[in-house]
Scaffold this motif. Structure first.
Motif, mmCIF file in Angstrom:
data_model
loop_
_atom_site.group_PDB
_atom_site.id
_atom_site.type_symbol
_atom_site.label_atom_id
_atom_site.label_comp_id
_atom_site.label_asym_id
_atom_site.label_seq_id
_atom_site.Cartn_x
_atom_site.Cartn_y
_atom_site.Cartn_z
ATOM 1 N N VAL A 211 57.832 -25.078 -7.408
ATOM 2 C CA VAL A 211 56.608 -25.345 -8.187
ATOM 3 C C VAL A 211 56.969 -25.911 -9.556
ATOM 4 O O VAL A 211 56.361 -26.874 -10.035
ATOM 5 C CB VAL A 211 55.758 -24.053 -8.325
ATOM 6 C CG1 VAL A 211 54.641 -24.253 -9.350
ATOM 7 C CG2 VAL A 211 55.168 -23.656 -6.989
ATOM 8 N N GLN A 212 57.997 -25.355 -10.183
ATOM 9 C CA GLN A 212 58.360 -25.835 -11.522
ATOM 10 C C GLN A 212 58.981 -27.233 -11.453
ATOM 11 O O GLN A 212 58.794 -28.042 -12.354
ATOM 12 C CB GLN A 212 59.307 -24.830 -12.191
ATOM 13 C CG GLN A 212 58.583 -23.491 -12.384
ATOM 14 C CD GLN A 212 59.211 -22.605 -13.411
ATOM 15 O OE1 GLN A 212 60.421 -22.627 -13.595
ATOM 16 N NE2 GLN A 212 58.407 -21.805 -14.075
ATOM 17 N N THR B 169 56.168 -29.751 -11.001
ATOM 18 C CA THR B 169 55.264 -29.878 -12.154
ATOM 19 C C THR B 169 56.012 -30.114 -13.467
ATOM 20 O O THR B 169 55.408 -30.018 -14.540
ATOM 21 C CB THR B 169 54.391 -28.618 -12.303
ATOM 22 O OG1 THR B 169 55.258 -27.481 -12.486
ATOM 23 C CG2 THR B 169 53.534 -28.387 -11.078
ATOM 24 N N ALA B 170 57.299 -30.433 -13.413
ATOM 25 C CA ALA B 170 58.088 -30.739 -14.612
ATOM 26 C C ALA B 170 57.933 -29.659 -15.680
ATOM 27 O O ALA B 170 57.740 -29.950 -16.851
ATOM 28 C CB ALA B 170 57.683 -32.101 -15.181
ATOM 29 N N SER B 171 57.971 -28.400 -15.255
ATOM 30 C CA SER B 171 57.840 -27.325 -16.238
ATOM 31 C C SER B 171 58.941 -26.289 -16.004
ATOM 32 O O SER B 171 59.746 -26.432 -15.085
ATOM 33 C CB SER B 171 56.453 -26.682 -16.141
ATOM 34 O OG SER B 171 56.178 -26.255 -14.830
#
Lengths: 439, 117
Positions: B69-70, B73-75
């Motif tokens: 997920v990260q 989403t580039a987080s």
């Protein structure tokens, strides 16, 4: 409180539906929620952007026998909420590009031309190519015009060079804006990020760009040698006071300088000087990066018609619609959707998404000879990115009240990862579902 | 958001994954869950050996789900800002860990077949 109860009820309904099982949902997905209405009405929609395309799909499902025509000369459909992401190097230009044709439903006629004349007395629309379209009902979803000539010394071919950006112009210009911003954040210097004095679409976009420029410079280690200046003609950073205060606090934390009551008049590309009109007279500011957002007005075809307000926004030409029903005050067979509406708030895709069911309700009711009941409360939403990985979900109405969709769960004025996730994962799919008339 | 209905949610998920992939994933999730229930009934309870192995893999699924997920989403973990963010992170981890555990247990139980006696 009524709003909270409504939302709580809506959540309970959702949970009940979810508990009811996926199979029932699967069977019902895509089916029109209400019975079709038989009519021979001729409906013309001016503009195949977010609002025009969504209402075309809704009407195609709702009306049986109607002659629906949509007029737009643009072959590309642009997902405009993606432009800021492109300008910050987070997405490539094609992320925001699809075709007009792929979203339009069967049974709706697309006239691939620009509307040149709207005559609400004769109930006709004439295109630039001379096609005459008679209507019984008209939906104006033309969007707005970016008045690039309103900034002296600037032209769009400058974008990407000499530190000049203009990410509102197109996906390609947004990508060239990133090229300029990337160079600036690699070297440091002064960034000027501004907004116009007129109404504008997505007033949060220049704020986001300032936050993202700050974040990019920090990640590249050039923040100490950078000045980031946000210049706005208004007296506050945002039209909703509670949001303006929060942004003021965040700008303070991040060291983003604020120049209020500064209206960009002209730029000198060779000297890299921007001239602003201020209460103290003209003021020059130098730049290493500048992002230009020009004055915004109704398209010429609308400004030249009798549809705009006569005594409000006279320099901008937004159409005179009821702010609750979006029905024209003087021409009851005319409705507005999206940026073109002369209402106090809501030039965002999120507002257009809410305009669509309201106009659908009143239009279908009028076709049936009764009054509609749906009300638009000014809902506007902005996932205000404050850095890569975090955003604030800002939702508000005409009265500057915050109207959180998830009260008690997602705090509206907090910088949260979940708001970023929603922006990254769900926003474009929700937009696409809206285009198809399903959200 | 004006209305959050199941129909809207399904339309959005269809847009995220594409209609085919979304329904294939729903079908796969239902099939794995049904297979798990079937082996549970067949074996009249949980078998300890596949359970241990699938439990060992659960943290891998949890970490992989969060990482995925990260990445998409580039987080990163530093972006977690409030309690809801930790709850979401935990939910993603539980979904990833639980999903892999269920899949692993069911696969082992199906491969081993019914134990004699």
């Amino acid at each position: 409180m009524a709003r909270f109860d409504e939302l709580a009820a809506s959540r309970r309904r959702f949970l009940a539906l979810a508990a009811g099982g996926m199979l029932a949902g699967a069977a019902g997905a895509g089916a029109p929620a209400v019975a079709q209405v038989s009519t021979r009405a001729r409906i013309v929609i001016v503009g195949a952007g977010a609002g025009g395309t969504a209402i075309a799909n809704r009407l195609a499902g709702r009306l049986d026998g109607a002659e629906v025509t949509i007029v737009d000369g643009r072959r590309e459909h642009w997902y405009q909420p993606g432009f800021t992401l492109i300008a910050a190097g987070l997405k490539p230009a094609p992320y925001a590009v699809s075709t007009t044709a792929e979203w339009l439903p069967r049974g709706v006629r697309w006239v691939e031309d620009w509307a040149a004349e709207i005559d609400p007395e004769a109930k006709t629309v004439v295109t630039q190519g001379g096609t005459r379209l008679d209507y019984d009902w008209l939906i104006v979803a033309s969007g707005l015009s970016l008045d690039w000539a309103g900034v002296e010394g600037f032209s769009l071919d400058m974008v990407g060079e000499n530190g000049i950006g203009a990410h509102y112009a197109s996906p390609g210009h947004a990508a060239r804006t990133w090229a300029a911003l990337d160079r600036f954040t690699g070297r440091g210097g002064t960034a000027l990020i501004q907004r116009p004095a007129t109404e504008m679409k997505c007033a949060g976009a220049p704020l986001k760009l300032a936050f993202l420029a700050d974040d990019r410079a920090r990640r590249k280690g050039t923040r100490a040698s950078s000045r980031i200046i946000y210049a706005a003609p208004q007296q506050a950073l945002f039209s909703v006071p509670i949001v303006a205060e929060k942004v003021r606090m965040l700008f303070g934390e991040r060291g983003i300088e604020t120049h209020l009551q500064h209206t960009l008049r002209s730029i000198d590309e060779t000297r890299r000087i921007a001239t602003f009109d201020t209460p103290e007279g003209p003021k020059e500011l130098g730049w290493d990066f500048i992002n230009i957002i020009p004055p915004q007005r109704a398209p010429e075809v609308v400004r030249n018609s009798p549809l705009p307000w006569a005594d409000r926004w006279t320099d901008q030409g937004w159409i005179e619609v009821s702010q609750t029903t979006l029905r024209h005050a003087r021409y009851p067979e005319v409705f507005g959707i999206g940026d073109i509406c002369g209402v106090p708030k809501g030039k965002t895709a999120a507002s257009a998404k809410w305009h669509v069911p309201v106009v659908e309700d009143h239009l279908v009711a009028a076709i049936q000879g009764r009054e509609g009941t749906a009300v638009f409360n000014g809902y506007t939403s902005c996932p205000l990115i404050t850095r890569i990985g975090r955003a604030m979900l800002v939702e508000f109405d005409y009265n500057n009240n915050l109207t959180p969709s998830f009260p008690g769960i997602i705090a509206p004025l907090e910088e949260l990862w979940i708001s970023w996730l929603m922006k990254e994962i769900a926003l474009k799919p929700t937009y696409n579902a809206m285009l198809r008339g399903k959200a | 958001m004006k209305e959050l209905t199941l129909e809207t949610m399904i339309a959005v998920f269809e847009e995220i994954f594409g209609t085919l992939l979304f329904w294939a994933m729903v079908a796969a999730a239902i099939a794995i869950t049904l297979a798990f229930l079937w082996v549970l009934l067949r074996d009249r309870g949980l078998e300890s050996r596949p359970l241990v192995w699938s439990a060992v893999l659960a943290p891998v699924g949890a970490v992989a789900a969060v990482w995925f997920v990260q990445w998409v989403t580039a987080s990163g973990l530093a972006d977690l800002g409030g309690p809801i963010d930790w709850i979401v992170l935990l939910a993603i981890a539980v979904a990833g860990g639980g999903g892999l555990m269920l899949l692993c247990y069911t696969a082992q139980a199906l491969i081993r077949g019914r134990r004699a006696g």
